[in-house]
Write a protein that holds these residues in place. Structure first.
Motif, short mmCIF file in Angstrom:
data_model
loop_
_atom_site.label_atom_id
_atom_site.label_comp_id
_atom_site.label_asym_id
_atom_site.label_seq_id
_atom_site.Cartn_x
_atom_site.Cartn_y
_atom_site.Cartn_z
N ASP A 195 0.83 -1.20 0.00
CA ASP A 195 0.00 0.00 0.00
C ASP A 195 0.86 1.25 0.00
O ASP A 195 0.63 2.16 0.78
CB ASP A 195 -0.90 0.01 1.24
N GLY A 196 1.85 1.30 -0.86
CA GLY A 196 2.75 2.44 -0.89
C GLY A 196 2.05 3.73 -1.31
O GLY A 196 0.96 3.72 -1.87
N VAL A 197 2.69 4.83 -1.03
CA VAL A 197 2.15 6.13 -1.38
C VAL A 197 2.42 6.39 -2.86
O VAL A 197 3.53 6.25 -3.34
CB VAL A 197 2.81 7.23 -0.51
N THR A 198 1.37 6.76 -3.56
CA THR A 198 1.47 7.10 -4.97
C THR A 198 0.92 8.51 -5.17
O THR A 198 0.22 9.04 -4.30
CB THR A 198 0.67 6.12 -5.83
N LEU A 199 1.23 9.11 -6.30
CA LEU A 199 0.73 10.46 -6.58
C LEU A 199 -0.80 10.52 -6.57
O LEU A 199 -1.37 11.43 -5.96
CB LEU A 199 1.30 10.98 -7.90
N PRO A 200 -1.51 9.57 -7.19
CA PRO A 200 -2.97 9.63 -7.12
C PRO A 200 -3.50 9.56 -5.68
O PRO A 200 -4.47 10.24 -5.34
CB PRO A 200 -3.43 8.41 -7.93
N LEU A 201 -2.84 8.76 -4.82
CA LEU A 201 -3.26 8.69 -3.42
C LEU A 201 -3.05 10.03 -2.73
O LEU A 201 -3.90 10.49 -1.98
CB LEU A 201 -2.51 7.58 -2.68
N VAL A 202 -1.91 10.66 -2.97
CA VAL A 202 -1.64 11.96 -2.36
C VAL A 202 -2.69 12.98 -2.80
O VAL A 202 -3.20 13.76 -1.99
CB VAL A 202 -0.21 12.45 -2.71
N LEU A 203 -3.07 12.96 -4.06
CA LEU A 203 -4.09 13.88 -4.56
C LEU A 203 -5.45 13.61 -3.91
O LEU A 203 -6.18 14.54 -3.57
CB LEU A 203 -4.18 13.80 -6.09
N ARG A 204 -5.77 12.33 -3.73
CA ARG A 204 -7.04 12.00 -3.05
C ARG A 204 -6.97 12.40 -1.58
O ARG A 204 -7.98 12.85 -1.02
CB ARG A 204 -7.35 10.51 -3.21
N LEU A 205 -5.80 12.27 -0.95
CA LEU A 205 -5.65 12.69 0.45
C LEU A 205 -5.84 14.20 0.59
O LEU A 205 -6.39 14.67 1.58
CB LEU A 205 -4.27 12.30 0.98
N LEU A 206 -5.38 14.96 -0.41
CA LEU A 206 -5.55 16.42 -0.36
C LEU A 206 -7.03 16.80 -0.38
O LEU A 206 -7.41 17.84 0.14
CB LEU A 206 -4.81 17.08 -1.52
N ARG A 207 -7.86 15.97 -0.97
CA ARG A 207 -9.30 16.20 -0.96
C ARG A 207 -9.92 15.70 0.35
O ARG A 207 -10.89 16.28 0.85
CB ARG A 207 -9.94 15.49 -2.15
N TYR A 208 -9.36 14.65 0.93
CA TYR A 208 -9.91 14.05 2.15
C TYR A 208 -9.59 14.86 3.40
O TYR A 208 -10.45 15.01 4.28
CB TYR A 208 -9.36 12.62 2.30
N LEU A 209 -8.38 15.38 3.50
CA LEU A 209 -7.95 16.05 4.73
C LEU A 209 -8.78 17.28 5.09
O LEU A 209 -9.11 17.46 6.27
CB LEU A 209 -6.46 16.37 4.66
N PRO A 210 -9.16 18.14 4.14
CA PRO A 210 -10.06 19.24 4.53
C PRO A 210 -11.41 18.74 5.04
O PRO A 210 -11.96 19.30 6.00
CB PRO A 210 -10.23 20.05 3.24
N TRP A 211 -11.93 17.70 4.43
CA TRP A 211 -13.19 17.12 4.91
C TRP A 211 -13.02 16.63 6.35
O TRP A 211 -13.87 16.89 7.20
CB TRP A 211 -13.63 15.96 3.99
N LEU A 212 -11.92 15.92 6.61
CA LEU A 212 -11.66 15.41 7.96
C LEU A 212 -11.47 16.57 8.93
O LEU A 212 -11.98 16.52 10.06
CB LEU A 212 -10.43 14.50 7.97
N GLY A 213 -10.77 17.62 8.52
CA GLY A 213 -10.58 18.78 9.39
C GLY A 213 -11.91 19.40 9.80
O GLY A 213 -12.10 19.77 10.97
N LEU A 214 -12.83 19.51 8.87
CA LEU A 214 -14.15 20.05 9.19
C LEU A 214 -14.89 19.14 10.16
O LEU A 214 -15.52 19.61 11.12
CB LEU A 214 -14.97 20.24 7.90
N GLU A 215 -14.79 17.83 9.95
CA GLU A 215 -15.42 16.87 10.87
C GLU A 215 -14.83 16.98 12.28
O GLU A 215 -15.55 16.88 13.26
CB GLU A 215 -15.26 15.44 10.34
N VAL A 216 -13.53 17.18 12.36
CA VAL A 216 -12.88 17.33 13.66
C VAL A 216 -13.39 18.58 14.37
O VAL A 216 -13.70 18.56 15.56
CB VAL A 216 -11.34 17.35 13.50
#
Length: 178
Positions: free
Chosen positions: A70-91
């Motif tokens: 499950d290594g880090v890939t560029l597509p995963l990093v791009l999806r994480l950039l979309r996920y982290l703001p959502w998670l921040g709002l939930e927090v």
């Protein structure tokens, strides 16, 4: 004339150890950047501690075999950039809810332990899901199985929120397209 290890590996296919090393080398810069963004400190002591922690995480992930699966890939990093703001709002939303409950004149806290499904997630996605639950104030994940995560919550609403599945859907969006 003897070829370099990189040329030999490229010509003959990479061995399992080489693939794991390359997966770790792809992951390390992402971890360094993540650490720098979260710490915000650029003094020598903090940079040294950050480098040591990233090195330790890379070595442990290589030894555990997580890096090549499950290594880090560029597509995963791009999806994480979309996920982290959502998670921040939930927090933030959860933090305000917990503060309101705790500072209430008559706090109605009734702790509950329950499971939330996590079947079909990769190991990396399960880790992200469990950590996301723990980052969210009022909930704590404490046991991860192949198909579920045990969660402690300050009250039933925390578990009901997980059962609604919004966080699980967001984590599933991190998975590579099949």
């Amino acid at each position: 004339m003897r070829r370099s290890d990189g040329a030999a590996a490229a010509g003959a296919g990479l061995s399992e150890g080489d693939e794991a090393t390359q997966a770790v080398l792809r992951t390390a810069p992402v971890l360094v950047l993540f650490w720098l963004v979260l710490s915000g400190h650029f003094e020598v002591l903090f940079l040294t501690l950050g480098a040591v922690s990233v090195l330790l995480v890379c070595l442990l992930s290589r030894r555990a075999g997580v890096a090549e699966r499950d290594g880090v890939t560029l597509p995963l990093v791009l999806r994480l950039l979309r996920y982290l703001p959502w998670l921040g709002l939930e927090v933030l939303v959860s933090a305000f809810a917990v503060v309101r409950k705790v500072w209430s004149p008559r706090p109605a806290l009734r702790p509950v332990v329950d499971s939330t499904p996590s079947s079909g997630l990769s190991v990396l996605s399960q880790v992200v899901y469990a950590n996301s639950i723990t980052f969210t104030p009022g909930t704590l994940s404490f046991d991860v199985d192949d198909d579920s995560i045990k969660v402690h919550s300050l009250d039933e609403s925390g578990v009901e929120g997980l059962r609604a599945g919004a966080m699980l859907r967001q984590v599933r969006r991190l998975e590579p397209r099949r």
